[in-house]
Structures are given as structure tokens and as C-alpha cells.
Design a protein around this motif. Structure first.
Motif, PDB file in Angstrom:
ATOM      1  N   ALA A 215       0.833  -1.200   0.000  1.00 61.06           N
ATOM      2  CA  ALA A 215       0.000   0.000   0.000  1.00 61.06           C
ATOM      3  C   ALA A 215       0.869   1.253   0.000  1.00 61.06           C
ATOM      4  CB  ALA A 215      -0.918  -0.004   1.214  1.00 61.06           C
ATOM      5  N   GLN A 216       0.367   2.293  -0.665  1.00 60.10           N
ATOM      6  CA  GLN A 216       1.100   3.542  -0.777  1.00 60.10           C
ATOM      7  C   GLN A 216       0.547   4.521   0.248  1.00 60.10           C
ATOM      8  OE1 GLN A 216       3.590   4.056  -2.891  1.00 60.10           O
ATOM      9  NE2 GLN A 216       3.911   6.242  -2.796  1.00 60.10           N
ATOM     10  N   HIS A 217       1.185   4.611   1.412  1.00 61.26           N
ATOM     11  CA  HIS A 217       0.731   5.524   2.457  1.00 61.26           C
ATOM     12  C   HIS A 217       1.239   6.930   2.125  1.00 61.26           C
ATOM     13  CE1 HIS A 217      -0.647   2.116   4.759  1.00 61.26           C
ATOM     14  NE2 HIS A 217       0.554   1.565   4.692  1.00 61.26           N
ATOM     15  N   ARG A 218       0.315   7.871   1.984  1.00 62.29           N
ATOM     16  CA  ARG A 218       0.679   9.227   1.576  1.00 62.29           C
ATOM     17  C   ARG A 218       0.422  10.214   2.703  1.00 62.29           C
ATOM     18  NH1 ARG A 218      -1.903   6.920  -2.981  1.00 62.29           N
ATOM     19  NH2 ARG A 218      -0.594   6.847  -4.858  1.00 62.29           N
ATOM     20  N   GLU A 219       1.064  11.379   2.573  1.00 62.26           N
ATOM     21  CA  GLU A 219       0.839  12.489   3.491  1.00 62.26           C
ATOM     22  C   GLU A 219      -0.137  13.472   2.843  1.00 62.26           C
ATOM     23  OE1 GLU A 219       1.968  12.487   6.525  1.00 62.26           O
ATOM     24  OE2 GLU A 219       3.148  10.653   6.206  1.00 62.26           O
ATOM     25  N   GLN A 220      -0.671  14.370   3.652  1.00 60.47           N
ATOM     26  CA  GLN A 220      -1.672  15.312   3.160  1.00 60.47           C
ATOM     27  C   GLN A 220      -1.146  16.143   1.991  1.00 60.47           C
ATOM     28  OE1 GLN A 220      -2.730  18.840   5.496  1.00 60.47           O
ATOM     29  NE2 GLN A 220      -4.878  18.192   5.393  1.00 60.47           N
ATOM     30  N   GLY A 251      -7.671  20.168  -2.252  1.00 60.94           N
ATOM     31  CA  GLY A 251      -6.642  19.160  -2.032  1.00 60.94           C
ATOM     32  C   GLY A 251      -5.860  19.384  -0.755  1.00 60.94           C
ATOM     33  N   TYR A 252      -5.583  20.654  -0.432  1.00 58.21           N
ATOM     34  CA  TYR A 252      -4.803  20.942   0.771  1.00 58.21           C
ATOM     35  C   TYR A 252      -5.636  20.802   2.048  1.00 58.21           C
ATOM     36  CZ  TYR A 252      -0.818  22.522  -1.938  1.00 58.21           C
ATOM     37  OH  TYR A 252       0.270  22.569  -2.777  1.00 58.21           O
ATOM     38  N   GLY A 253      -6.941  20.601   1.882  1.00 59.51           N
ATOM     39  CA  GLY A 253      -7.795  20.385   3.042  1.00 59.51           C
ATOM     40  C   GLY A 253      -8.153  18.931   3.243  1.00 59.51           C
ATOM     41  N   ALA A 254      -7.442  18.029   2.562  1.00 59.13           N
ATOM     42  CA  ALA A 254      -7.763  16.599   2.651  1.00 59.13           C
ATOM     43  C   ALA A 254      -7.666  16.112   4.094  1.00 59.13           C
ATOM     44  CB  ALA A 254      -6.825  15.793   1.754  1.00 59.13           C
ATOM     45  N   ARG A 255      -8.607  15.239   4.448  1.00 61.22           N
ATOM     46  CA  ARG A 255      -8.608  14.658   5.786  1.00 61.22           C
ATOM     47  C   ARG A 255      -8.447  13.141   5.675  1.00 61.22           C
ATOM     48  NH1 ARG A 255     -13.275  12.040   6.333  1.00 61.22           N
ATOM     49  NH2 ARG A 255     -15.133  12.720   5.178  1.00 61.22           N
ATOM     50  N   PRO A 256      -7.964  12.503   6.720  1.00 62.38           N
ATOM     51  CA  PRO A 256      -7.797  11.049   6.651  1.00 62.38           C
ATOM     52  C   PRO A 256      -9.131  10.324   6.505  1.00 62.38           C
ATOM     53  CG  PRO A 256      -6.548  11.985   8.477  1.00 62.38           C
ATOM     54  CD  PRO A 256      -7.452  13.068   7.965  1.00 62.38           C
ATOM     55  N   GLY A 257      -9.131   9.268   5.711  1.00 64.70           N
ATOM     56  CA  GLY A 257     -10.262   8.365   5.598  1.00 64.70           C
ATOM     57  C   GLY A 257      -9.799   6.969   5.946  1.00 64.70           C
ATOM     58  N   LEU A 258     -10.616   5.970   5.671  1.00 63.32           N
ATOM     59  CA  LEU A 258     -10.240   4.593   5.943  1.00 63.32           C
ATOM     60  C   LEU A 258      -9.218   4.149   4.913  1.00 63.32           C
ATOM     61  CD1 LEU A 258     -10.601   1.985   7.537  1.00 63.32           C
ATOM     62  CD2 LEU A 258     -12.500   1.384   5.997  1.00 63.32           C
ATOM     63  N   ARG A 259      -7.944   4.072   5.298  1.00 65.98           N
ATOM     64  CA  ARG A 259      -6.839   3.693   4.418  1.00 65.98           C
ATOM     65  C   ARG A 259      -6.772   4.602   3.190  1.00 65.98           C
ATOM     66  NH1 ARG A 259      -9.257  -1.330   5.704  1.00 65.98           N
ATOM     67  NH2 ARG A 259      -8.095  -2.474   7.287  1.00 65.98           N
ATOM     68  N   GLY A 260      -6.890   5.894   3.433  1.00 64.28           N
ATOM     69  CA  GLY A 260      -6.810   6.840   2.327  1.00 64.28           C
ATOM     70  C   GLY A 260      -7.098   8.252   2.800  1.00 64.28           C
ATOM     71  N   TYR A 279      -7.107   6.437  -2.224  1.00 58.47           N
ATOM     72  CA  TYR A 279      -6.874   5.393  -1.239  1.00 58.47           C
ATOM     73  C   TYR A 279      -5.478   4.789  -1.392  1.00 58.47           C
ATOM     74  CZ  TYR A 279     -11.812   5.836  -0.251  1.00 58.47           C
ATOM     75  OH  TYR A 279     -13.031   6.339   0.113  1.00 58.47           O
ATOM     76  N   ASP A 280      -5.004   4.186  -0.299  1.00 58.16           N
ATOM     77  CA  ASP A 280      -3.655   3.614  -0.278  1.00 58.16           C
ATOM     78  C   ASP A 280      -3.476   2.506  -1.314  1.00 58.16           C
ATOM     79  OD1 ASP A 280      -3.289   5.291   1.862  1.00 58.16           O
ATOM     80  OD2 ASP A 280      -3.383   3.724   3.396  1.00 58.16           O
ATOM     81  N   VAL A 326      -2.636   9.274 -10.117  1.00 60.83           N
ATOM     82  CA  VAL A 326      -2.407   8.393  -8.968  1.00 60.83           C
ATOM     83  C   VAL A 326      -1.637   7.152  -9.392  1.00 60.83           C
ATOM     84  CG1 VAL A 326      -3.563   6.908  -7.273  1.00 60.83           C
ATOM     85  CG2 VAL A 326      -4.365   9.250  -7.647  1.00 60.83           C
ATOM     86  N   THR A 327      -1.976   6.590 -10.562  1.00 58.81           N
ATOM     87  CA  THR A 327      -1.269   5.372 -11.006  1.00 58.81           C
ATOM     88  C   THR A 327       0.144   5.682 -11.465  1.00 58.81           C
ATOM     89  OG1 THR A 327      -3.146   5.403 -12.532  1.00 58.81           O
ATOM     90  CG2 THR A 327      -2.377   3.310 -11.889  1.00 58.81           C
ATOM     91  N   ASN A 328       0.398   6.862 -11.989  1.00 61.29           N
ATOM     92  CA  ASN A 328       1.775   7.240 -12.318  1.00 61.29           C
ATOM     93  C   ASN A 328       2.614   7.359 -11.052  1.00 61.29           C
ATOM     94  OD1 ASN A 328       1.245   7.296 -15.039  1.00 61.29           O
ATOM     95  ND2 ASN A 328       1.139   9.518 -15.209  1.00 61.29           N
ATOM     96  N   ASP A 329       1.978   7.790  -9.971  1.00 64.43           N
ATOM     97  CA  ASP A 329       2.686   7.922  -8.699  1.00 64.43           C
ATOM     98  C   ASP A 329       2.985   6.556  -8.086  1.00 64.43           C
ATOM     99  OD1 ASP A 329       3.596   9.490  -6.324  1.00 64.43           O
ATOM    100  OD2 ASP A 329       1.899   8.484  -5.376  1.00 64.43           O
ATOM    101  N   ALA A 330       2.079   5.615  -8.258  1.00 66.49           N
ATOM    102  CA  ALA A 330       2.252   4.256  -7.727  1.00 66.49           C
ATOM    103  C   ALA A 330       1.694   3.278  -8.749  1.00 66.49           C
ATOM    104  CB  ALA A 330       1.528   4.103  -6.393  1.00 66.49           C
ATOM    105  N   PRO A 331       2.536   2.780  -9.676  1.00 69.03           N
ATOM    106  CA  PRO A 331       2.061   1.928 -10.773  1.00 69.03           C
ATOM    107  C   PRO A 331       1.197   0.772 -10.273  1.00 69.03           C
ATOM    108  CG  PRO A 331       4.371   2.481 -11.074  1.00 69.03           C
ATOM    109  CD  PRO A 331       3.983   2.996  -9.726  1.00 69.03           C
ATOM    110  N   ALA A 332       0.062   0.556 -10.972  1.00 65.92           N
ATOM    111  CA  ALA A 332      -0.889  -0.449 -10.486  1.00 65.92           C
ATOM    112  C   ALA A 332      -1.491  -1.290 -11.601  1.00 65.92           C
ATOM    113  CB  ALA A 332      -2.005   0.248  -9.708  1.00 65.92           C
ATOM    114  N   GLY A 333      -1.032  -1.149 -12.844  1.00 65.53           N
ATOM    115  CA  GLY A 333      -1.590  -1.944 -13.924  1.00 65.53           C
ATOM    116  C   GLY A 333      -2.941  -1.425 -14.384  1.00 65.53           C
ATOM    117  N   ASP A 334      -3.741  -2.307 -14.983  1.00 65.97           N
ATOM    118  CA  ASP A 334      -5.052  -1.920 -15.487  1.00 65.97           C
ATOM    119  C   ASP A 334      -5.973  -1.502 -14.344  1.00 65.97           C
ATOM    120  OD1 ASP A 334      -4.284  -2.445 -18.051  1.00 65.97           O
ATOM    121  OD2 ASP A 334      -5.302  -4.374 -18.200  1.00 65.97           O
TER     122      ASP A 334
END
Length: 424
Positions: A215-220, A251-260, A279-280, A326-334
Motif C-alpha cells: 500500500a502507498q501511504h501518503r501524506e496530506q 486538495g490541501y484540506g484533505a482529511r484522513p479516511g479509511l486507508r486513504g 486510497y492507499d 495516482v497510477t503514475n505515482d504508484a504503478p498499479a496496472g489496469d
């Protein structure tokens, strides 16, 4: 961006496969594994379809993905030196793509070949095979005159027996069922992040077809950077138009969600609120209040159940831009996606009085409202490859937007086109 098993084994972050990575693997005598195979030479292009490489591609797809590196000699499965892999030109790359699709059943999608830049004369190349949820992948055995399913086990390739085939098919169908449920759950959550009884809501959700165990854990601040980049891409695709939902996401006001993370509305425009989720595991969601928008230069406000065609185009562009970023940041396939419009008329409204309507583009002749067959909007499902170059991926964006508008009785797009202007 690539993040292959070779990157992982060397402890290297996402990026292209480099000559330095190959030399480092040789220096430490890296041993072949269930995700890595050393090859001395590429077979001649005309012989690629009948070569053992096709079996290797299918075996990797059946075993969670892997990478074949050409131009490396091996001693007892361990990398021991360099060799000339042969030339991997554009024609050869097309052959690899074609064979991966036509000589393996079902096709292995997302296979990518890479010519690795070198300082000297010896060529290096790699074929990256993604993990697949469509297995078992079968190849035709000319000797047996039968289809068989290869499987990578450590550094060797074996053939699946009946029990393994049965388990693979069961896993495939169960994975597809769970994946569709997860996608629809995310779609439902995004749809009801606004009130579909107050205004019609454009909703999109997407998830990688192949689960990513890392999983890709990101910061705000990273969520803000991703949404800003996606906003810029959507703006470019729409011919420099800001009429899309990412303009209305904080985007700068993003809050934590369930694994994202959940990015809330900016709140700057009361009649168009948007919300995004990243999401992560690589899944994304997007929702935009599309009913009740102001329409045209007069500032006329549309009814709550009327959706502008321009808004549909803007929404699809923003959703696909978010997926690609998002996929360019963390490659995930189709990636599997769903796009729809949610609207719940009041229980006290006479039947037909609040049927979902779509307003045609300003600059398309024959304007006026249209509606869908049956009055409801059937969600559009697609599987897309976000790793494509932008000039190819924009065709997917156009196709999805066209499907969404055609269902609403609108034939042509007004803003999105496959002919992108140069990046400034």
C-alpha cells in the motif's frame, strides 16, 4: 513509472530500468526467481511467436508478474556477465504486444518492453509482465497439440495440473466478484457523500484490477500535489477549461479516511460542490453535484435534475486525470472504473416530472434537453490502462466521455478531442 521486481530486489525506487541496475545485479550475482529471469539474447523478431519467451510471459502472468532481462549471462541461475541482447526497435515492441495478445489465451494485457540505454555497444532490454487477475493464461503446445498453463516456480517453469487449473479459475472468478463489489461500494459511498435528492450527482470510482500488496501511504501534502496535477491535466485535455470537479476540490484540506484521504469541497461556489478520494491501494473516487448548475452567460440556474453535457465531459476528464496521476505515482496496472449519475426524485413528485435530463452543449446545433431510455442513467463500466502515453490515453478519455454522453442522447463531444495541443 516502473517499479519492477528488479527494482524491489535491488531496493531501488520507481523509475526506468537502467544499465547501472543491471550492473549492480551482476555484481551481486543476483539469482533468478519466480519474478526474475535472465536471458542472453532476444530471439529474432520473426521467431518471437514460436519462442519460449511466450511461455515465460504466460508463466509470469500466472504467478504474480515478473521481468525478463535480456543481455545478461547466467551461471547456475545467477547473473554473471553482460552480453549483446540484440536490437529492440519499435517493430519488435509491437510484435511483443501483438503476441502477448494473440498467442496467449486469455491475452496478457499490459506487457511492456523496454530498451535500456547503455553507454557501450552491448544492447540491454527488458520485458515487464504485470500480475494478472485473468488467469490461468494458456499457451498452445505444438507437440501435444493442446493448450497448457505454465507456472513460474522459483527459477523454473512448470505446467499447471488439473487441481491447480481448477483453483486458478476459482480464484479468478472470486476475485472478479469481490473487485466488482468493492468498486460498487466505493461508487455508492461517493454518490451519497452528497444528497442525490437535492441535486443530481455525477459519480466516478476506480480501482486497480490487480491488488497491490504494498500500500502507498501518503501524506496530506502529497494528496494536494496529486489533485493539483490531475487538475492541470484535465484543464489541458479540456482545451484550457476549468469547468470540471477538481477545480472545486480542496486538495490541501484533505482529511484522513479509511486507508486513504478524502479531499472536501472548496466551498467557494455553492451550486457546484465536489469531493475526491484517494486510497492507499490505488483506488480513487470523485463526486460532483451536477444538477442546479448555472447555465450559459445569462447565469440561469438549471433545475436540480438537469445536468449539462459540458459537465459530463469535464467530469470524465477529471476522473481519468485523477486515475492517471495516482497510477503514475504508484504503478498499479489496469484499472476498472465506473461512471454514473445519481438522482433520487422526491417520493411526492408525480411520475415523470423530475426525470433526469441532460442539457446539450452550447455550441452544438439542435440544443435542448434529452433523457435516457427509461429515464435512469445506467453506469458506464470500463477497464483502462493508465500507464499509456498521454497521446494514447486521451483516446480512452474520449471514448469514456462519448459513452457517457451517447447514453444521454447527445452524439458528439464539444471539448475533449484526441488532438492534444503541445504542452507549454
Amino acid at each position: 513509472m516502473l517499479h519492477t521486481p528488479l527494482h524491489q530486489l535491488l531496493g531501488v525506487g520507481p523509475g526506468p530500468i537502467t544499465e547501472q541496475m543491471i550492473d549492480a545485479a551482476i555484481a551481486e550475482g543476483m539469482v533468478e526467481s519466480d519474478q526474475l529471469d535472465w536471458k542472453r539474447h532476444l530471439p529474432p523478431e520473426r521467431e518471437f511467436k514460436t519462442s519460449g519467451i511466450v511461455k515465460d510471459i504466460a508463466a509470469f502472468a500466472n504467478s504474480g508478474g515478473g521481468v525478463l532481462v535480456f543481455g545478461v549471462t547466467e551461471t547456475q541461475k545467477a547473473a554473471s556477465g553482460r552480453a549483446d541482447a540484440g536490437d529492440l526497435d519499435e517493430s519488435y515492441e509491437r510484435t511483443i504486444q501483438s503476441v502477448s495478445y494473440s498467442a496467449i489465451s486469455p491475452p496478457v494485457l499490459g506487457v511492456r518492453s523496454h530498451k535500456i540505454p547503455v553507454a557501450g555497444n552491448d544492447n540491454l532490454a527488458a520485458i515487464v509482465v504485470p500480475a494478472s487477475v485473468d488467469g490461468p493464461h494458456l499457451t498452445f503446445d505444438g507437440n501435444k497439440q493442446a493448450f497448457s498453463a505454465p507456472l513460474r516456480v522459483n527459477a523454473d517453469t512448470h505446467w499447471m495440473n488439473e487441481r491447480l487449473l481448477e483453483a486458478s479459475y476459482r480464484t479468478r472468478f472470486e476475485s472478479a466478484r469481490r473487485g466488482r463489489e468493492q468498486l460498487e461500494d466505493l461508487f455508492h459511498d461517493m454518490a451519497h457523500s452528497f444528497n442525490p435528492r437535492r441535486n443530481a450527482v455525477l459519480v466516478g470510482a476506480a480501482r486497480p484490477r490487480t491488488p497491490n500488496p504494498a500500500a502507498q501511504h501518503r501524506e496530506q501534502h502529497e494528496i494536494a500535489e496529486l489533485t493539483n496535477q490531475a487538475q492541470a491535466n484535465a484543464w489541458h485535455w479540456l482545451g484550457q477549461s476549468d469547468y470540471h470537479p477538481l477545480t472545486d476540490v480542496a486538495g490541501y484540506g484533505a482529511r484522513p479516511g479509511l486507508r486513504g484521504w478524502i479531499a472536501p469541497p472548496t466551498g467557494s461556489v455553492s451550486w457546484r460542490q465536489a469531493r475526491a478520494a484517494v486510497y492507499d491501494n490505488g483506488a480513487v473516487g470523485l463526486a460532483w453535484e451536477a444538477g442546479g448548475h448555472r447555465y450559459g452567460a445569462t447565469g440561469t440556474t438549471l433545475p436540480a435534475h438537469h445536468v449539462p453535457a459540458d459537465a459530463v465531459e469535464g467530469f470524465v476528464a477529471a476522473l481519468l486525470a485523477l486515475i492517471k496521476t495516482v497510477t503514475n505515482d504508484a504503478p498499479a496496472g489496469d484499472v476498472e472504473l465506473i461512471v454514473g449519475v445519481e438522482w433520487e426524485p422526491s417520493e411526492y413528485t408525480p411520475a415523470g416530472d423530475e426525470r433526469l435530463n441532460f442539457e446539450a452543449h452550447h455550441n452544438v446545433s439542435g440544443g435542448g434537453s434529452t433523457t435516457t431510455l427509461g429515464g435512469n442513467y445506467r453506469p458506464v463500466y470500463r477497464v483502462v490502462d493508465p500507464s499509456q502515453e498521454e497521446t494514447l490515453f486521451i483516446r480512452t478519455v474520449v471514448d469514456v466521455a462519448t459513452d457517457c454522453l451517447n447514453q444521454a442522447g447527445i452524439r458528439r463531444l464539444a471539448k475533449l478531442t484526441t488532438e492534444l495541443p503541445p504542452r507549454s
